[in-house]
Design a protein around this motif. Sequence first.
Motif, PDB file in Angstrom:
ATOM      1  N   THR A   1       0.753  -1.394  -0.058  1.00 44.70           N
ATOM      2  CA  THR A   1       0.081   0.023   0.092  1.00 44.70           C
ATOM      3  C   THR A   1       0.417   1.038  -0.257  1.00 44.70           C
ATOM      4  O   THR A   1       1.999   1.431   0.362  1.00 44.70           O
ATOM      5  CB  THR A   1      -0.396  -0.509   1.425  1.00 44.70           C
TER       6      THR A   1
ATOM      7  N   ASN B   1      12.909   4.458   2.397  1.00 42.73           N
ATOM      8  CA  ASN B   1      11.918   3.302   2.175  1.00 42.73           C
ATOM      9  C   ASN B   1      10.404   3.965   1.799  1.00 42.73           C
ATOM     10  O   ASN B   1       9.234   3.626   1.957  1.00 42.73           O
ATOM     11  CB  ASN B   1      12.038   3.351   3.584  1.00 42.73           C
ATOM     12  N   HIS B   2      10.491   5.436   1.359  1.00 42.11           N
ATOM     13  CA  HIS B   2       9.419   6.163   1.372  1.00 42.11           C
ATOM     14  C   HIS B   2       9.303   6.090   0.113  1.00 42.11           C
ATOM     15  O   HIS B   2      11.063   7.715  -0.906  1.00 42.11           O
ATOM     16  CB  HIS B   2       9.292   7.788   1.551  1.00 42.11           C
TER      17      HIS B   2
ATOM     18  N   ASP C   1       3.565   7.194   2.563  1.00 44.42           N
ATOM     19  CA  ASP C   1       3.944   5.852   3.094  1.00 44.42           C
ATOM     20  C   ASP C   1       3.720   5.065   2.626  1.00 44.42           C
ATOM     21  O   ASP C   1       2.131   4.172   2.107  1.00 44.42           O
ATOM     22  CB  ASP C   1       2.061   5.580   4.455  1.00 44.42           C
TER      23      ASP C   1
ATOM     24  N   GLN D   1       3.852   0.802   2.460  1.00 43.17           N
ATOM     25  CA  GLN D   1       3.786  -0.009   3.291  1.00 43.17           C
ATOM     26  C   GLN D   1       3.811  -1.461   3.057  1.00 43.17           C
ATOM     27  O   GLN D   1       3.083  -1.719   1.551  1.00 43.17           O
ATOM     28  CB  GLN D   1       2.871  -0.436   4.634  1.00 43.17           C
ATOM     29  N   LYS D   2       4.647  -3.158   3.018  1.00 38.13           N
ATOM     30  CA  LYS D   2       4.720  -4.151   2.702  1.00 38.13           C
ATOM     31  C   LYS D   2       3.379  -4.835   3.500  1.00 38.13           C
ATOM     32  O   LYS D   2       4.012  -5.302   4.822  1.00 38.13           O
ATOM     33  CB  LYS D   2       5.985  -4.065   2.173  1.00 38.13           C
ATOM     34  N   LEU D   3       3.015  -5.139   3.908  1.00 35.35           N
ATOM     35  CA  LEU D   3       2.004  -5.924   4.860  1.00 35.35           C
ATOM     36  C   LEU D   3       2.738  -6.892   5.041  1.00 35.35           C
ATOM     37  O   LEU D   3       2.483  -7.737   3.951  1.00 35.35           O
ATOM     38  CB  LEU D   3       0.552  -6.007   4.360  1.00 35.35           C
ATOM     39  N   ASP D   4       2.111  -7.550   6.358  1.00 38.10           N
ATOM     40  CA  ASP D   4       3.288  -8.780   7.016  1.00 38.10           C
ATOM     41  C   ASP D   4       1.883 -10.091   6.929  1.00 38.10           C
ATOM     42  O   ASP D   4       1.447  -9.596   7.977  1.00 38.10           O
ATOM     43  CB  ASP D   4       4.728  -8.789   8.356  1.00 38.10           C
TER      44      ASP D   4
END
Length: 342
Positions: free
Chosen positions: A252, A276-277, A283, A285-288
């Motif tokens: 996301t 990382n942005h 923002d 994010q790679k969801l775990d």
Amino acid sequence: METNHRTRIAVIGAGAFGRNHLRVYRELEASTDVQLTAVVDASPEIRTAAAAQYSIPAFATVEELLAARLDLDAASVCVPTIHHAAVAQQLLAAGLDVLIEKPFAATLEEAEQTLAIARAHDRIVQIGHLERFNPAVTATLENLTQPMFFEAHRLSLFTPRSLDVDVVLDLMIHDLDIVLALARSEVASVHATGIPILSRKTDIANVRVEFHSGAVANFTASRVSTEQVRKLRLFQPHQYLSLDFARQELLTISVDPALAEQISNGYRPPATVPANHPTTGFDLQKLDLPRAEPLRLELEDFLASIRTRQQPRVPGEAGLAALALALRINAEIAAHHQRAGL
């Protein structure tokens, strides 16, 4: 259903899909109340092998299965699509709940008749759109706000499996079902093209669907690709989501609404940003996500519906909607062929 009653299941069709249903039901016997009870297949070799592997009785037809009076509760229907309706209707009329592999049926009339029989006998119909149980899809539903644009790609190497249907009913229907669930709006228009490459049916197709909500979805499906791709991207206000079905991953990228307002008024973020942005105020994010086998989750959902008599995650009505859109797409492809003189 009595609490001490085991849910007795038969698998109808022990080919490529049915073998996986047999395997997972047997695995679930250790953690649920299911009991893999019988298998049906027209091929003597296939049903004999399945019977030996799982130590269950095997039958050549549904009629033979029902005549054996095995006190069955439900069945998975994993036969070729052209037989889905006939097999499911026999089972429903006999008082069994059914899980029907996708697509629901070969025609809308068959699907509607099947649902009518299910209602008459107060039976559950679940459709095997197993991508709905992919952890990435579950996570997407939790992050959904107002999706307005979808881009789906489902590419596969050519195999002789499922050549009884075209690529829309074979592969694209997974994404049609998911986008219908995410868009939550009626289809307004469909534009489609597709051609046969290695089979007599459409092997590659590209589709644009517009919804009454204003959302738009582009779909590409191919079963003659040189690579395997199963991805869906969607955009909603201040957020982009990218799903990889094979990896069970969700990425996301969100933006602070205040920053979006500033940018629209001419503000430009500084060039130096955290590694990382993509830029300040965004923002990523790679969801775990916990990995899981979608088929196992699908069959667990089916078993829960049998026990509770509640609707499954993918009820027959959802399968009917996906089938209706797929057949509409195929009609558009046929009309495009006629216009193009193909």
